[in-house]
Design a protein around this motif. Sequence first.
Motif, mmCIF file in Angstrom:
data_model
loop_
_atom_site.group_PDB
_atom_site.id
_atom_site.type_symbol
_atom_site.label_atom_id
_atom_site.label_comp_id
_atom_site.label_asym_id
_atom_site.label_seq_id
_atom_site.Cartn_x
_atom_site.Cartn_y
_atom_site.Cartn_z
ATOM 1 N N LEU A 98 -8.418 4.308 -5.049
ATOM 2 C CA LEU A 98 -9.546 4.293 -4.124
ATOM 3 C C LEU A 98 -9.188 4.994 -2.817
ATOM 4 C CD1 LEU A 98 -12.432 3.426 -3.492
ATOM 5 C CD2 LEU A 98 -11.531 1.234 -2.658
ATOM 6 N N HIS A 99 -7.975 4.808 -2.323
ATOM 7 C CA HIS A 99 -7.604 5.429 -1.054
ATOM 8 C C HIS A 99 -7.403 6.938 -1.169
ATOM 9 C CE1 HIS A 99 -3.536 4.744 -2.743
ATOM 10 N NE2 HIS A 99 -3.144 5.743 -1.973
ATOM 11 N N HIS A 100 -7.410 7.470 -2.396
ATOM 12 C CA HIS A 100 -7.331 8.923 -2.582
ATOM 13 C C HIS A 100 -8.713 9.585 -2.535
ATOM 14 C CE1 HIS A 100 -3.069 9.229 -3.286
ATOM 15 N NE2 HIS A 100 -3.116 8.290 -4.223
ATOM 16 N N VAL A 101 -9.768 8.801 -2.621
ATOM 17 C CA VAL A 101 -11.114 9.357 -2.463
ATOM 18 C C VAL A 101 -11.281 9.771 -1.006
ATOM 19 C CG1 VAL A 101 -13.579 8.854 -2.575
ATOM 20 C CG2 VAL A 101 -12.032 7.882 -4.302
ATOM 21 N N PRO A 102 -11.789 10.982 -0.730
ATOM 22 C CA PRO A 102 -12.004 11.371 0.664
ATOM 23 C C PRO A 102 -12.810 10.310 1.407
ATOM 24 C CG PRO A 102 -12.331 13.257 -0.774
ATOM 25 C CD PRO A 102 -12.143 12.063 -1.670
ATOM 26 N N VAL A 103 -12.387 10.008 2.637
ATOM 27 C CA VAL A 103 -13.016 8.927 3.397
ATOM 28 C C VAL A 103 -14.525 9.107 3.486
ATOM 29 C CG1 VAL A 103 -13.159 7.840 5.675
ATOM 30 C CG2 VAL A 103 -10.925 8.410 4.698
ATOM 31 N N SER A 104 -14.959 10.349 3.676
ATOM 32 C CA SER A 104 -16.399 10.605 3.807
ATOM 33 C C SER A 104 -17.166 10.347 2.522
ATOM 34 C CB SER A 104 -16.631 12.051 4.257
ATOM 35 O OG SER A 104 -16.157 12.967 3.280
ATOM 36 N N LEU A 105 -16.464 10.202 1.390
ATOM 37 C CA LEU A 105 -17.117 10.013 0.100
ATOM 38 C C LEU A 105 -16.917 8.616 -0.481
ATOM 39 C CD1 LEU A 105 -16.249 13.440 -1.595
ATOM 40 C CD2 LEU A 105 -18.410 12.767 -0.538
ATOM 41 N N LEU A 106 -16.272 7.731 0.267
ATOM 42 C CA LEU A 106 -15.982 6.403 -0.271
ATOM 43 C C LEU A 106 -17.253 5.624 -0.596
ATOM 44 C CD1 LEU A 106 -12.958 5.377 1.970
ATOM 45 C CD2 LEU A 106 -12.962 5.450 -0.541
ATOM 46 N N SER A 126 -7.101 -2.111 -7.387
ATOM 47 C CA SER A 126 -5.724 -2.485 -7.078
ATOM 48 C C SER A 126 -5.155 -1.443 -6.123
ATOM 49 C CB SER A 126 -4.902 -2.546 -8.371
ATOM 50 O OG SER A 126 -3.574 -2.953 -8.116
ATOM 51 N N GLU A 127 -4.864 -1.867 -4.896
ATOM 52 C CA GLU A 127 -4.435 -0.942 -3.847
ATOM 53 C C GLU A 127 -3.092 -1.360 -3.262
ATOM 54 O OE1 GLU A 127 -6.006 1.827 -1.747
ATOM 55 O OE2 GLU A 127 -6.531 2.145 -3.832
ATOM 56 N N PRO A 128 -2.238 -0.391 -2.935
ATOM 57 C CA PRO A 128 -0.983 -0.738 -2.254
ATOM 58 C C PRO A 128 -1.260 -1.285 -0.859
ATOM 59 C CG PRO A 128 -0.969 1.546 -3.069
ATOM 60 C CD PRO A 128 -2.380 1.053 -3.151
ATOM 61 N N ILE A 129 -0.503 -2.298 -0.478
ATOM 62 C CA ILE A 129 -0.556 -2.838 0.879
ATOM 63 C C ILE A 129 0.360 -1.996 1.765
ATOM 64 C CG2 ILE A 129 -0.028 -4.856 2.310
ATOM 65 C CD1 ILE A 129 -0.632 -6.584 -0.186
ATOM 66 N N TYR A 130 -0.099 -1.725 2.959
ATOM 67 C CA TYR A 130 0.661 -0.887 3.884
ATOM 68 C C TYR A 130 1.760 -1.738 4.531
ATOM 69 C CZ TYR A 130 1.428 2.771 7.408
ATOM 70 O OH TYR A 130 1.967 3.759 8.196
ATOM 71 N N ASP A 131 2.812 -1.959 3.757
ATOM 72 C CA ASP A 131 3.886 -2.850 4.211
ATOM 73 C C ASP A 131 5.062 -2.670 3.252
ATOM 74 O OD1 ASP A 131 5.294 -4.755 5.601
ATOM 75 O OD2 ASP A 131 3.929 -6.413 5.174
ATOM 76 N N GLY A 132 6.226 -3.131 3.661
ATOM 77 C CA GLY A 132 7.382 -3.149 2.793
ATOM 78 C C GLY A 132 8.324 -1.973 2.991
ATOM 79 N N ALA A 133 9.534 -2.111 2.425
ATOM 80 C CA ALA A 133 10.590 -1.121 2.610
ATOM 81 C C ALA A 133 10.230 0.239 2.020
ATOM 82 C CB ALA A 133 11.889 -1.634 1.979
ATOM 83 N N ASN A 135 7.250 1.509 1.677
ATOM 84 C CA ASN A 135 6.249 2.120 2.553
ATOM 85 C C ASN A 135 6.908 2.746 3.784
ATOM 86 O OD1 ASN A 135 3.208 2.323 3.131
ATOM 87 N ND2 ASN A 135 3.977 1.419 5.021
ATOM 88 N N GLU A 136 7.955 2.112 4.290
ATOM 89 C CA GLU A 136 8.649 2.649 5.461
ATOM 90 C C GLU A 136 9.279 3.998 5.169
ATOM 91 O OE1 GLU A 136 8.780 1.320 8.752
ATOM 92 O OE2 GLU A 136 7.057 0.441 7.716
ATOM 93 N N VAL A 137 9.705 4.217 3.932
ATOM 94 C CA VAL A 137 10.261 5.519 3.541
ATOM 95 C C VAL A 137 9.130 6.529 3.319
ATOM 96 C CG1 VAL A 137 11.658 6.755 1.839
ATOM 97 C CG2 VAL A 137 12.288 4.426 2.510
ATOM 98 N N VAL A 138 8.122 6.122 2.574
ATOM 99 C CA VAL A 138 7.056 7.051 2.196
ATOM 100 C C VAL A 138 6.254 7.518 3.409
ATOM 101 C CG1 VAL A 138 4.887 7.247 0.906
ATOM 102 C CG2 VAL A 138 6.871 6.144 -0.154
ATOM 103 N N ARG A 139 6.041 6.652 4.363
ATOM 104 C CA ARG A 139 5.190 7.038 5.496
ATOM 105 C C ARG A 139 5.824 8.126 6.362
ATOM 106 N NH1 ARG A 139 5.964 4.769 10.584
ATOM 107 N NH2 ARG A 139 7.677 3.266 10.765
ATOM 108 N N LEU A 140 7.115 8.399 6.167
ATOM 109 C CA LEU A 140 7.765 9.477 6.911
ATOM 110 C C LEU A 140 7.215 10.845 6.529
ATOM 111 C CD1 LEU A 140 11.461 8.221 6.787
ATOM 112 C CD2 LEU A 140 9.874 8.092 8.723
ATOM 113 N N PHE A 141 6.685 10.954 5.311
ATOM 114 C CA PHE A 141 6.105 12.238 4.880
ATOM 115 C C PHE A 141 4.659 12.100 4.408
ATOM 116 C CE2 PHE A 141 7.985 10.316 1.140
ATOM 117 C CZ PHE A 141 7.063 10.543 0.139
ATOM 118 N N ASN A 142 4.196 10.883 4.197
ATOM 119 C CA ASN A 142 2.836 10.674 3.703
ATOM 120 C C ASN A 142 2.335 9.340 4.222
ATOM 121 O OD1 ASN A 142 0.435 10.895 2.258
ATOM 122 N ND2 ASN A 142 1.307 9.973 0.419
ATOM 123 N N ASP A 143 1.869 9.335 5.455
ATOM 124 C CA ASP A 143 1.428 8.098 6.095
ATOM 125 C C ASP A 143 -0.011 7.806 5.682
ATOM 126 O OD1 ASP A 143 0.720 5.994 7.753
ATOM 127 O OD2 ASP A 143 1.915 6.754 9.425
#
Length: 236
Positions: A98-106, A126-133, A135-143
């Motif tokens: 769901l979070h990959h759908v463009p925001v304007s088209l949700l 089923s969506e990932p929660i923005y939390d956890g170890a 996520n801390e790595v991934v958000r460095l290149f894809n927040d």
Amino acid sequence: MYSVDQLPLQPDELDLLNELVPLSGQQVIELGCGNARLARSLLQRFPACHVTGLEVDAVQHAKNLAQPQAGLDFLSAGAQDIPFPAASFDLALMLKSLHHVPVSLLAQALSEVARVLKPGGYLYVSEPIYDGALNEVVRLFNDEGVVRAAAQAALDEALATTGQWETVTERRFAQAVSYRDFDEFEQRMMRPSFAQHDLNDAVVALVRSAFEPHMNPAGARFVRPMHVRLLRRTGN
């Protein structure tokens, strides 16, 4: 509130789906199916079901078509424009999509899902929660903080304003995620076919430095916190 460390580990999300939704003989659509791993497992366990997987990534779609399976069809299409008549499906799945759908088209996408579901049909998100170890790595290149929040807000808005949905239940759990080494992480997470991240040598080095402390002789192991929202299509 919850703590990532206290979330129950869910080794197979299909078990949770089967607990929450009747799966025998269902017409299922998966939106943003990726490699359709859960769909393939679902059909092995419940062969009377039929699953249609929609995917917008041309590379992954070609791979899916090259691996046919009884009861499983694939189409190149997005959630915002579903090429099926109204009331075609009993269950819609959106697994980390769901979070990959463009925001304007949700809003349009959720309206389309409502259209193709039968009255009383289910939407399992089923969506990932923005939390956890991890996520801390991934958000460095894809927040994904903004788009994940937008996905949840779109569900809230659809529930509050459209009259098309009602909440059935919510669950939070953890998924185990492992990588053999940084090379595997880079290939799977930083260079997927469906996204182009703004990578350069400095970014890769930064991510590597954050990833390496999680390595041990068996590889790097994380838990990804997940949030499931199960909605039911209203109407008769």
